[in-house]
Motif scaffolding. Structure first.
Motif, short mmCIF file in Angstrom:
data_model
loop_
_atom_site.label_atom_id
_atom_site.label_comp_id
_atom_site.label_asym_id
_atom_site.label_seq_id
_atom_site.Cartn_x
_atom_site.Cartn_y
_atom_site.Cartn_z
N SER A 128 -5.31 -0.65 -0.88
CA SER A 128 -5.92 -0.93 0.43
C SER A 128 -5.35 0.04 1.46
O SER A 128 -4.16 0.33 1.44
CB SER A 128 -5.61 -2.37 0.86
OG SER A 128 -6.02 -3.25 -0.15
N LYS A 137 -9.56 -14.99 -9.93
CA LYS A 137 -10.43 -15.65 -8.94
C LYS A 137 -10.78 -17.05 -9.38
O LYS A 137 -10.72 -18.01 -8.60
CB LYS A 137 -11.71 -14.83 -8.73
CG LYS A 137 -11.46 -13.50 -8.05
CD LYS A 137 -12.72 -12.67 -8.01
CE LYS A 137 -12.40 -11.25 -7.57
NZ LYS A 137 -13.49 -10.32 -7.78
N HIS A 143 -4.93 -9.86 -2.13
CA HIS A 143 -5.57 -8.91 -3.02
C HIS A 143 -6.51 -9.52 -4.05
O HIS A 143 -6.85 -8.86 -5.04
CB HIS A 143 -4.47 -8.11 -3.76
CG HIS A 143 -4.69 -6.64 -3.67
ND1 HIS A 143 -4.88 -5.87 -4.78
CD2 HIS A 143 -4.76 -5.82 -2.63
CE1 HIS A 143 -5.06 -4.61 -4.41
NE2 HIS A 143 -4.99 -4.57 -3.11
N LYS A 169 -9.57 -10.08 -3.98
CA LYS A 169 -10.85 -9.38 -4.06
C LYS A 169 -10.85 -8.33 -5.17
O LYS A 169 -11.86 -8.07 -5.82
CB LYS A 169 -11.15 -8.71 -2.72
CG LYS A 169 -12.54 -8.13 -2.63
CD LYS A 169 -12.83 -7.52 -1.28
CE LYS A 169 -14.22 -6.92 -1.30
NZ LYS A 169 -14.44 -6.06 -0.14
N TYR A 170 -9.66 -7.73 -5.38
CA TYR A 170 -9.57 -6.63 -6.34
C TYR A 170 -8.95 -7.06 -7.68
O TYR A 170 -8.66 -6.23 -8.52
CB TYR A 170 -8.80 -5.47 -5.73
CG TYR A 170 -9.35 -5.07 -4.38
CD1 TYR A 170 -10.55 -4.38 -4.29
CD2 TYR A 170 -8.71 -5.45 -3.20
CE1 TYR A 170 -11.10 -4.05 -3.06
CE2 TYR A 170 -9.24 -5.12 -1.96
CZ TYR A 170 -10.44 -4.42 -1.91
OH TYR A 170 -10.97 -4.10 -0.69
N GLU A 171 -8.73 -8.37 -7.83
CA GLU A 171 -8.19 -8.87 -9.10
C GLU A 171 -9.34 -9.14 -10.06
O GLU A 171 -10.51 -9.20 -9.66
CB GLU A 171 -7.39 -10.16 -8.88
CG GLU A 171 -6.16 -10.02 -8.00
CD GLU A 171 -5.06 -9.18 -8.63
OE1 GLU A 171 -5.19 -8.79 -9.81
OE2 GLU A 171 -4.08 -8.89 -7.91
N SER A 172 -8.97 -9.39 -11.33
CA SER A 172 -10.01 -9.70 -12.32
C SER A 172 -10.57 -11.09 -12.06
O SER A 172 -9.97 -11.90 -11.35
CB SER A 172 -9.41 -9.64 -13.72
OG SER A 172 -8.40 -10.61 -13.84
N THR A 187 -8.06 -13.41 0.07
CA THR A 187 -8.96 -12.35 -0.38
C THR A 187 -8.37 -10.96 -0.18
O THR A 187 -8.40 -10.14 -1.10
CB THR A 187 -10.30 -12.43 0.38
OG1 THR A 187 -10.74 -13.78 0.35
CG2 THR A 187 -11.35 -11.54 -0.25
N TYR A 188 -7.85 -10.69 1.02
CA TYR A 188 -7.44 -9.33 1.34
C TYR A 188 -5.94 -9.10 1.21
O TYR A 188 -5.51 -8.21 0.46
CB TYR A 188 -7.93 -8.94 2.73
CG TYR A 188 -9.44 -8.90 2.79
CD1 TYR A 188 -10.14 -7.82 2.26
CD2 TYR A 188 -10.16 -9.97 3.32
CE1 TYR A 188 -11.52 -7.79 2.27
CE2 TYR A 188 -11.54 -9.96 3.33
CZ TYR A 188 -12.22 -8.86 2.80
OH TYR A 188 -13.59 -8.84 2.80
N SER A 239 0.84 -1.20 0.00
CA SER A 239 0.00 0.00 0.00
C SER A 239 0.87 1.25 0.00
O SER A 239 0.59 2.22 -0.70
CB SER A 239 -0.91 0.02 1.24
OG SER A 239 -1.86 -1.01 1.16
N HIS A 278 -4.88 0.66 -9.90
CA HIS A 278 -5.17 -0.44 -8.98
C HIS A 278 -5.81 0.07 -7.71
O HIS A 278 -5.58 1.20 -7.30
CB HIS A 278 -3.88 -1.18 -8.65
CG HIS A 278 -3.41 -2.03 -9.76
ND1 HIS A 278 -2.31 -1.72 -10.51
CD2 HIS A 278 -3.90 -3.17 -10.28
CE1 HIS A 278 -2.13 -2.64 -11.44
NE2 HIS A 278 -3.09 -3.52 -11.32
N HIS A 279 -6.57 -0.82 -7.10
CA HIS A 279 -7.13 -0.50 -5.80
C HIS A 279 -6.02 -0.48 -4.77
O HIS A 279 -5.20 -1.38 -4.70
CB HIS A 279 -8.17 -1.56 -5.43
CG HIS A 279 -8.71 -1.37 -4.06
ND1 HIS A 279 -8.13 -1.97 -2.96
CD2 HIS A 279 -9.76 -0.65 -3.59
CE1 HIS A 279 -8.81 -1.62 -1.88
NE2 HIS A 279 -9.79 -0.82 -2.23
#
Lengths: 203, 92
Positions: B7, B68, B59, B61-64, B55-56, A79, B4-5
């Motif tokens: 966190s 997943k 990462h 959760k924020y992948e394509s 998931t967190y 991050s 990108h997201h």
């Protein structure tokens, strides 16, 4: 792209996909051992019960906590680099490596304690134990040993990441290496999450 | 590079708190010596913890969707391997 000098063949998505494919092979490496454990546990339930009681739950729990925290510091360092805060990213990576060393020191004392009682692979004491207990300790040394090797490799990867950040080879625009090193470190944590209950908790 | 997201530090802290709580729960239940149930509970808690890390922290959760599906497929394959091996072991 801010750094045209290094633009050739850079494929963030492809690199990340490659890393995940590698992680899958690692999962199957440990998955195979988990399967061996499960089969022998169902065969020698009593022996596994007795052998598992020999393990120190406190040190296992402590190492779980250490690894979980280290996983967070790695995630935070990513991050930080995404936000362009190189200094903080480096500090968080250094903290992660320190935590990994704490894990290894605990492991050293844990294994050392076993060795004092002549419990080590190939020892005569271990050889005289019932078959199931021998199998348990064999799997214990094999799996935690292989995991510890991954901790060391993870440290090396994170150690390589730090100077790359310092030299601006890893930036908020381009942090694939950092992200992949982080994924590897999370894999180490992920495997321990399953090793811990299998070895220390289920008695 | 595509956006990108990112966190937040707080969200990582929350994930860690959840993971530590689950660890404490798992250890407490193991100390109660509930026999066969404790095995199931320990593995269930480990699975929840593992999924949380994937998931967190990893990462996903924020992948394509592709990532997943890939990861889910690998775990489905592993589950099949376990099931087939035990079938073979039990009914041989």
């Amino acid at each position: 792209m801010t750094n045209p000098m290094h633009d050739e063949h850079h494929d963030h998505l492809g690199s990340k996909m490659g890393m995940w494919l590698f992680i899958f092979t690692e999962l199957f490496l440990f998955g195979g051992l988990f399967l061996v454990y499960a089969i022998f546990r169902s065969k020698y339930g009593e022996d596994f019960h007795h052998a598992a009681e020999e393990l120190n739950v406190f040190i296992g729990t402590l190492n779980t906590v250490v690894l979980l925290i280290s996983s967070m510091t790695v995630a935070m360092s990513i991050s930080a680099i995404q936000k362009g805060d190189s200094g903080r990213a480096i500090r968080l990576l250094l903290l992660t490596i320190v935590l990994a060393l704490v894990f290894m020191v605990n492991k050293y004392f844990e294994w050392g304690h076993k060795f004092e009682f002549k419990l080590y692979p190939g020892s005569p004491v271990l050889g005289n134990l019932p078959k199931g207990e021998l199998l348990f300790f064999g799997l214990y040394f094999m799996m935690t040993g292989l995991h510890a090797l991954h901790v060391v490799i993870g440290c090396v990867l994170l150690g390589i990441t730090i100077p790359k950040i310092a030299k601006k080879q890893i930036t908020s625009e381009r942090y694939t290496f950092h992200e992949n090193a982080g994924l590897y470190w999370h894999l180490v944590d992920f495997i321990w999450i399953f090793l811990f209950p299998m070895m220390y908790l289920i008695t | 590079m595509e956006k990108h997201h990112i966190s937040s530090y707080t969200s990582h802290g929350i994930v860690l708190t959840v993971l530590l709580t689950l660890t404490a729960l798992s250890v407490t239940i193991a100390e109660l010596h509930l026999g066969a149930i404790s095995v199931a509970v320990a593995l269930l808690v480990a699975s929840i913890k593992g999924t949380t890390v994937l998931t967190y922290f990893m990462h996903l959760k924020y992948e394509s969707t592709f990532f997943k599906v890939m990861v889910a497929g690998v775990f489905a394959m592993y589950a099949l391997i376990i099931i087939f091996t035990f079938f073979d072991y039990i009914f041989r």
